[in-house]
Design a protein around this motif. Sequence first.
Motif, PDB file in Angstrom:
ATOM      1  N   MET A   1       0.849  -1.172   0.000  1.00 18.13           N
ATOM      2  CA  MET A   1       0.000   0.000   0.000  1.00 18.13           C
ATOM      3  C   MET A   1       0.896   1.238   0.000  1.00 18.13           C
ATOM      4  N   THR A   2       0.583   2.135  -0.896  1.00 17.06           N
ATOM      5  CA  THR A   2       1.390   3.349  -0.996  1.00 17.06           C
ATOM      6  C   THR A   2       0.982   4.356   0.077  1.00 17.06           C
ATOM      7  N   GLU A   3       1.855   5.316   0.276  1.00 11.43           N
ATOM      8  CA  GLU A   3       1.560   6.378   1.250  1.00 11.43           C
ATOM      9  C   GLU A   3       0.339   7.182   0.822  1.00 11.43           C
ATOM     10  N   ARG A   4       0.158   7.336  -0.469  1.00 12.23           N
ATOM     11  CA  ARG A   4      -0.991   8.066  -0.993  1.00 12.23           C
ATOM     12  C   ARG A   4      -2.308   7.368  -0.631  1.00 12.23           C
ATOM     13  N   GLU A   5      -2.343   6.052  -0.776  1.00 12.06           N
ATOM     14  CA  GLU A   5      -3.539   5.290  -0.425  1.00 12.06           C
ATOM     15  C   GLU A   5      -3.816   5.366   1.077  1.00 12.06           C
ATOM     16  N   ARG A   6      -2.759   5.305   1.878  1.00 16.85           N
ATOM     17  CA  ARG A   6      -2.920   5.410   3.338  1.00 16.85           C
ATOM     18  C   ARG A   6      -3.530   6.761   3.718  1.00 16.85           C
ATOM     19  N   GLU A   7      -3.054   7.819   3.099  1.00 17.44           N
ATOM     20  CA  GLU A   7      -3.572   9.155   3.400  1.00 17.44           C
ATOM     21  C   GLU A   7      -5.033   9.298   2.968  1.00 17.44           C
ATOM     22  N   LYS A   8      -5.395   8.700   1.851  1.00 17.00           N
ATOM     23  CA  LYS A   8      -6.794   8.735   1.412  1.00 17.00           C
ATOM     24  C   LYS A   8      -7.696   8.047   2.423  1.00 17.00           C
ATOM     25  N   ILE A   9      -7.254   6.924   2.946  1.00 20.61           N
ATOM     26  CA  ILE A   9      -8.041   6.203   3.950  1.00 20.61           C
ATOM     27  C   ILE A   9      -8.175   7.053   5.210  1.00 20.61           C
ATOM     28  N   LYS A  10      -7.082   7.681   5.632  1.00 19.66           N
ATOM     29  CA  LYS A  10      -7.137   8.534   6.833  1.00 19.66           C
ATOM     30  C   LYS A  10      -8.057   9.735   6.630  1.00 19.66           C
ATOM     31  N   LEU A  11      -8.002  10.344   5.436  1.00 21.05           N
ATOM     32  CA  LEU A  11      -8.872  11.485   5.156  1.00 21.05           C
ATOM     33  C   LEU A  11     -10.346  11.078   5.141  1.00 21.05           C
ATOM     34  N   THR A  12     -10.633   9.921   4.582  1.00 17.16           N
ATOM     35  CA  THR A  12     -12.004   9.418   4.571  1.00 17.16           C
ATOM     36  C   THR A  12     -12.507   9.210   5.991  1.00 17.16           C
ATOM     37  N   ALA A  13     -11.699   8.583   6.827  1.00 20.22           N
ATOM     38  CA  ALA A  13     -12.090   8.349   8.218  1.00 20.22           C
ATOM     39  C   ALA A  13     -12.277   9.667   8.963  1.00 20.22           C
ATOM     40  N   ASN A  14     -11.398  10.622   8.737  1.00 18.36           N
ATOM     41  CA  ASN A  14     -11.495  11.925   9.396  1.00 18.36           C
ATOM     42  C   ASN A  14     -12.766  12.654   8.978  1.00 18.36           C
ATOM     43  N   TYR A  15     -13.091  12.592   7.698  1.00 23.57           N
ATOM     44  CA  TYR A  15     -14.303  13.241   7.188  1.00 23.57           C
ATOM     45  C   TYR A  15     -15.548  12.617   7.808  1.00 23.57           C
ATOM     46  N   ARG A  16     -15.607  11.293   7.833  1.00 20.73           N
ATOM     47  CA  ARG A  16     -16.765  10.608   8.416  1.00 20.73           C
ATOM     48  C   ARG A  16     -16.905  10.932   9.899  1.00 20.73           C
ATOM     49  N   ASN A  17     -15.801  10.988  10.598  1.00 25.19           N
ATOM     50  CA  ASN A  17     -15.860  11.313  12.018  1.00 25.19           C
ATOM     51  C   ASN A  17     -16.297  12.762  12.238  1.00 25.19           C
ATOM     52  N   GLY A  18     -15.874  13.667  11.365  1.00 25.67           N
ATOM     53  CA  GLY A  18     -16.317  15.062  11.461  1.00 25.67           C
ATOM     54  C   GLY A  18     -17.815  15.197  11.258  1.00 25.67           C
ATOM     55  N   ILE A  19     -18.357  14.439  10.317  1.00 22.10           N
ATOM     56  CA  ILE A  19     -19.806  14.457  10.102  1.00 22.10           C
ATOM     57  C   ILE A  19     -20.515  13.912  11.338  1.00 22.10           C
ATOM     58  N   ALA A  20     -19.961  12.874  11.953  1.00 21.42           N
ATOM     59  CA  ALA A  20     -20.560  12.300  13.160  1.00 21.42           C
ATOM     60  C   ALA A  20     -20.603  13.328  14.285  1.00 21.42           C
ATOM     61  N   ILE A  21     -19.515  14.062  14.453  1.00 19.62           N
ATOM     62  CA  ILE A  21     -19.466  15.088  15.503  1.00 19.62           C
ATOM     63  C   ILE A  21     -20.471  16.200  15.216  1.00 19.62           C
ATOM     64  N   ALA A  22     -20.538  16.637  13.973  1.00 17.44           N
ATOM     65  CA  ALA A  22     -21.484  17.695  13.606  1.00 17.44           C
ATOM     66  C   ALA A  22     -22.920  17.240  13.806  1.00 17.44           C
ATOM     67  N   PHE A  23     -23.211  16.022  13.435  1.00 16.54           N
ATOM     68  CA  PHE A  23     -24.575  15.506  13.589  1.00 16.54           C
ATOM     69  C   PHE A  23     -24.967  15.487  15.064  1.00 16.54           C
ATOM     70  N   LEU A  24     -24.072  15.034  15.909  1.00 15.40           N
ATOM     71  CA  LEU A  24     -24.358  14.996  17.337  1.00 15.40           C
ATOM     72  C   LEU A  24     -24.544  16.400  17.905  1.00 15.40           C
ATOM     73  N   ALA A  25     -23.681  17.320  17.529  1.00 19.15           N
ATOM     74  CA  ALA A  25     -23.778  18.692  18.046  1.00 19.15           C
ATOM     75  C   ALA A  25     -25.064  19.366  17.584  1.00 19.15           C
ATOM     76  N   ILE A  26     -25.381  19.246  16.316  1.00 20.08           N
ATOM     77  CA  ILE A  26     -26.586  19.894  15.801  1.00 20.08           C
ATOM     78  C   ILE A  26     -27.839  19.247  16.377  1.00 20.08           C
ATOM     79  N   GLY A  27     -27.856  17.923  16.458  1.00 17.28           N
ATOM     80  CA  GLY A  27     -29.019  17.240  17.032  1.00 17.28           C
ATOM     81  C   GLY A  27     -29.239  17.600  18.488  1.00 17.28           C
ATOM     82  N   GLY A  28     -28.165  17.662  19.253  1.00 16.66           N
ATOM     83  CA  GLY A  28     -28.290  18.020  20.667  1.00 16.66           C
ATOM     84  C   GLY A  28     -28.675  19.469  20.867  1.00 16.66           C
TER      85      GLY A  28
END
Length: 72
Positions: A1-28
């Motif tokens: 696995m290249t470093e580029r692929e690793r970074e894409k996976i990390k960015l995807t996870a970070n984006y999904r987690n950011g949406i989760a945090i926003a959803f919780l904050a807005i819902g609450g």
Amino acid sequence: MTEREREKIKLTANYRNGIAIAFLAIGGLTAGLRLINQQTPDWVSALAITAFAIIISLLLHYFARAALNDLP
């Protein structure tokens, strides 16, 4: 696995987690503000909205963690 692929996976996870945090904050916040602005607060509705936001946030966080499982 290249470093580029690793970074894409990390960015995807970070984006999904950011949406989760926003959803919780807005819902609450939405449920809390709704209680403040009503003459007779509807606690059942507010708690249902908050519970829904928490569940969706946890699911999104789970999907973010699942993306990180693709890392070696």
